[in-house]
Design a protein around this motif. Structure first.
Motif, short mmCIF file in Angstrom:
data_model
loop_
_atom_site.label_atom_id
_atom_site.label_comp_id
_atom_site.label_asym_id
_atom_site.label_seq_id
_atom_site.Cartn_x
_atom_site.Cartn_y
_atom_site.Cartn_z
N PHE A 88 1.01 -1.19 0.00
CA PHE A 88 0.07 0.10 -0.03
C PHE A 88 0.79 1.23 0.07
N THR A 89 0.39 2.21 -0.77
CA THR A 89 1.19 3.45 -0.76
C THR A 89 0.36 4.64 -1.10
N LYS A 90 0.83 5.80 -0.23
CA LYS A 90 -0.14 7.06 -0.43
C LYS A 90 0.54 7.87 -1.42
N LYS A 91 1.84 7.73 -2.14
CA LYS A 91 2.24 8.47 -3.18
C LYS A 91 2.79 7.43 -4.35
N GLU A 92 2.63 8.14 -5.53
CA GLU A 92 2.73 7.38 -6.57
C GLU A 92 4.44 6.81 -6.78
N GLU A 93 4.32 5.59 -7.09
CA GLU A 93 6.00 5.10 -7.03
C GLU A 93 6.24 4.24 -8.54
N THR A 94 7.36 4.14 -8.78
CA THR A 94 7.61 3.40 -10.07
C THR A 94 8.76 2.67 -9.74
N LYS A 95 8.78 1.27 -9.72
CA LYS A 95 10.04 0.53 -9.46
C LYS A 95 10.44 -0.61 -10.48
N LEU A 96 11.64 -0.83 -10.64
CA LEU A 96 12.23 -1.85 -11.46
C LEU A 96 12.66 -3.07 -10.66
N ILE A 97 11.92 -4.14 -10.67
CA ILE A 97 12.45 -5.11 -9.55
C ILE A 97 12.93 -6.31 -10.62
N PRO A 98 14.29 -6.68 -10.38
CA PRO A 98 14.76 -7.85 -11.03
C PRO A 98 14.22 -9.10 -10.45
N PHE A 99 13.74 -9.92 -11.38
CA PHE A 99 13.10 -11.28 -10.96
C PHE A 99 13.02 -12.19 -11.95
N SER A 100 13.55 -13.33 -11.58
CA SER A 100 13.74 -14.70 -12.58
C SER A 100 14.41 -13.84 -13.80
N GLU A 101 15.78 -13.63 -13.58
CA GLU A 101 16.45 -12.99 -15.02
C GLU A 101 15.57 -11.96 -15.78
N HIS A 102 14.57 -11.59 -15.30
CA HIS A 102 14.04 -10.36 -16.07
C HIS A 102 13.95 -8.98 -15.17
N GLN A 103 13.75 -8.10 -16.11
CA GLN A 103 13.38 -6.60 -15.33
C GLN A 103 11.89 -6.68 -15.15
N ASN A 104 11.12 -6.36 -13.86
CA ASN A 104 9.93 -6.17 -13.82
C ASN A 104 9.69 -4.83 -13.52
N LEU A 105 8.40 -4.31 -13.94
CA LEU A 105 8.28 -2.75 -13.90
C LEU A 105 7.07 -2.93 -12.90
N VAL A 106 6.98 -2.11 -11.76
CA VAL A 106 5.90 -2.26 -10.71
C VAL A 106 5.69 -0.90 -10.59
N VAL A 107 4.07 -0.32 -11.01
CA VAL A 107 3.84 1.10 -10.78
C VAL A 107 2.56 1.01 -9.63
#
Ligand SMILES: Nc1ncnc2c1ncn2[C@@H]1O[C@H](COP(=O)(O)OP(=O)(O)O)[C@@H](O)[C@H]1O
Ligand SMILES: [Mg+2]
Length: 454
Positions: free
Chosen positions: A102-121
């Motif tokens: 849960f977040t009160k502010k907008e956030e964007t993250k790149l999460i490396p995961f199983s050899e791939h980059q995953n984008l979480v917004v």
């Protein structure tokens, strides 16, 4: 290490460094813009969902509403303030392992995961100015991975090929440059070993610096050869000149030895001849020494002196010896020049001596000067010199019509070369104007005292 290898390696290394830096920069910018673009798209998606649908306090929504926003490997979650998933749609099980938040502010993250980059917004859901939950969209950036790999492969291949090309081009280039140099080196080695000057074979007439270097070298060799030839000629001329009196002396001495003592007349003649030939030899050796000296006048002491004064005294001396009419004409009572007075006196004597020897009338000496130069003219009305001989008279041992010259004078043909050497040392010039059977005028110019440059 050979200079060619050195140049080649330096150029290639430099090229590789530049390529790697540029590639790195391109790669970084590419990644940055691509990820930015993806981020924007996903972010936009989240906002679109928020705009189109008003979420109830319970946050429970119809999943059908979320499906149109799904892409190939992605999930969309609605999360409550306790970070629990309320609603979720997903088409990639692996992605589900990403923890909801849960977040009160907008956030964007790149999460490396199983050899791939995953984008979480994550974008907060607001109801009446209150954050009631978070919408979280996760996407696998699979396209990015493959594009990144392709870019890296292309860059590596380009770098390797450039390196190879650079090495090859370097070798080709250095060969072009080094070929004439190598040929020059081998010619020089040849010269060093044999001691014989030799020219470089110039193959292409490209007029570039290397061509220039080779032709300069060849010109230098020509000069050297010319000097060696002159030296040889000089030695042979000098020994020839010395041989003549020695032969005469030897044959008269022989005559004396065999018959002379009994015959007073023969003895007298032999002794006279031996004496005069010995004198001639003495004169010749003195002149030879004087010539040798005049060729190495580098450190002669220079001083200011009056040319008019010097001419007057020299003229008086010669007049006393030769009883000839010599007239001095000078507009100014003194002309100051810079030089070695003794050497200049020698020059005046050489030219006056010639004028006396090769004429029988009066001789005129003129001294003139302008802003820059002083001119000394010695004019006689004697036998003169044929035009075609004028260029030769400054050669060592050269005498126009040897037999005649010797008869008149017993000269050596060394006077003019000595005079020329001395005048050259004084930055001066000699010009000879002459007409056969009319007379000769010699013109010697010197820079004035204030214009003299060492
Ligand atoms: N004033 C002159 N008139 C005629 N011929 C001259 C004169 N000066 C020089 N020459 C010619 O130039 C030759 C070279 O002169 P120089 O070097 O002084 O030698 P030399 O010992 O014969 O005088 C002379 O042998 C002579 O033939
Ligand atoms: Mg002479």
């Amino acid at each position: 290490m050979k200079i060619t290898t050195k140049i080649n390696l330096i150029i290639t290394a430099w090229l590789l460094v530049i390529l790697i830096v540029i590639n790195g920069l391109v790669f970084y910018l590419f990644m940055k813009t691509t990820v930015n673009m993806e981020e924007n798209t996903v972010n936009q998606k989240a906002h679109e969902i928020l705009q189109k649908h008003i979420f109830p306090e319970s946050l429970i929504v119809n999943k059908q509403l979320l499906y149109p926003y799904m892409s190939y490997h992605s999930y969309i979650r609605i999360i409550d303030p306790n970070s629990n998933i309320v609603t979720e749609v997903s088409n990639d099980k692996l992605l589900n392992k990403i923890k909801p938040k849960f977040t009160k502010k907008e956030e964007t993250k790149l999460i490396p995961f199983s050899e791939h980059q995953n984008l979480v917004v994550r974008v907060p859901i607001k109801l009446n100015q209150k954050v009631i939950g978070t919408i979280e969209i996760g996407e696998l950036l699979s396209g990015l991975e493959s594009r990144k790999d392709m870019l890296l492969t292309i860059m590596t291949i380009v770098t390797v090929i450039s390196g190879i090309f650079s090495l090859m081009a370097g070798r080709w280039l250095t060969r072009i440059i080094m070929n004439p140099i190598s040929s020059m080196i081998s010619t020089m080695e040849d010269i060093e070993q044999s001691g014989v000057p030799k020219k470089i074979l110039i193959q292409n007439e490209t007029k570039d610096e290397l061509h220039q270097m080779a032709s300069t070298f060849n010109r230098m060799i020509s000069k050297l050869q010319e000097n060696i030839d002159k030296q040889k000629q000089f030695i042979s001329d000098a020994s020839h000149e010395l041989k003549t009196p020695i032969t005469v002396i030897s044959s008269f001495a022989n005559l004396l030895r065999r018959r002379g003592l009994k015959n007073e007349e023969i003895a007298q003649e032999a002794i006279e001849t031996i004496y005069s030939e010995a004198n001639r030899m003495q004169d010749l050796t003195k002149t030879l020494l004087s010539l040798a000296e005049s060729e190495q006048l580098k450190d002669t002491k220079m001083d200011t002196f009056d040319l008019v004064e010097l001419c007057k005294s020299t003229l008086l001396q010669l007049q006393n010896v030769y009883k000839r009419e010599i007239i001095l004409q000078n507009k100014k009572s003194s002309v100051l020049v810079m030089g070695n007075e003794l050497k200049i006196k020698q020059v005046i004597i050489i030219f006056l001596d010639n004028a006396i020897k090769y004429s029988s009338e009066k001789i005129i000496i003129k001294i003139e000067s302008d802003q820059e130069i002083a001119t000394l003219k010695i004019k006689d009305f004697g036998i003169g010199i044929r035009e075609e001989e004028l260029e030769n008279i400054f050669e060592r041992f050269y005498r126009v019509d040897k037999a005649r010259s010797r008869e008149t004078s017993g000269g050596t043909g060394l006077g003019l070369p000595i005079a020329r050497n001395i005048v050259k040392l004084h930055n001066g010039e000699i010009k000879v104007h002459s007409e056969e059977n009319i007379g000769t005028e010699v013109e010697i110019t010197f820079p004035l005292e204030q214009n003299f440059k060492e």
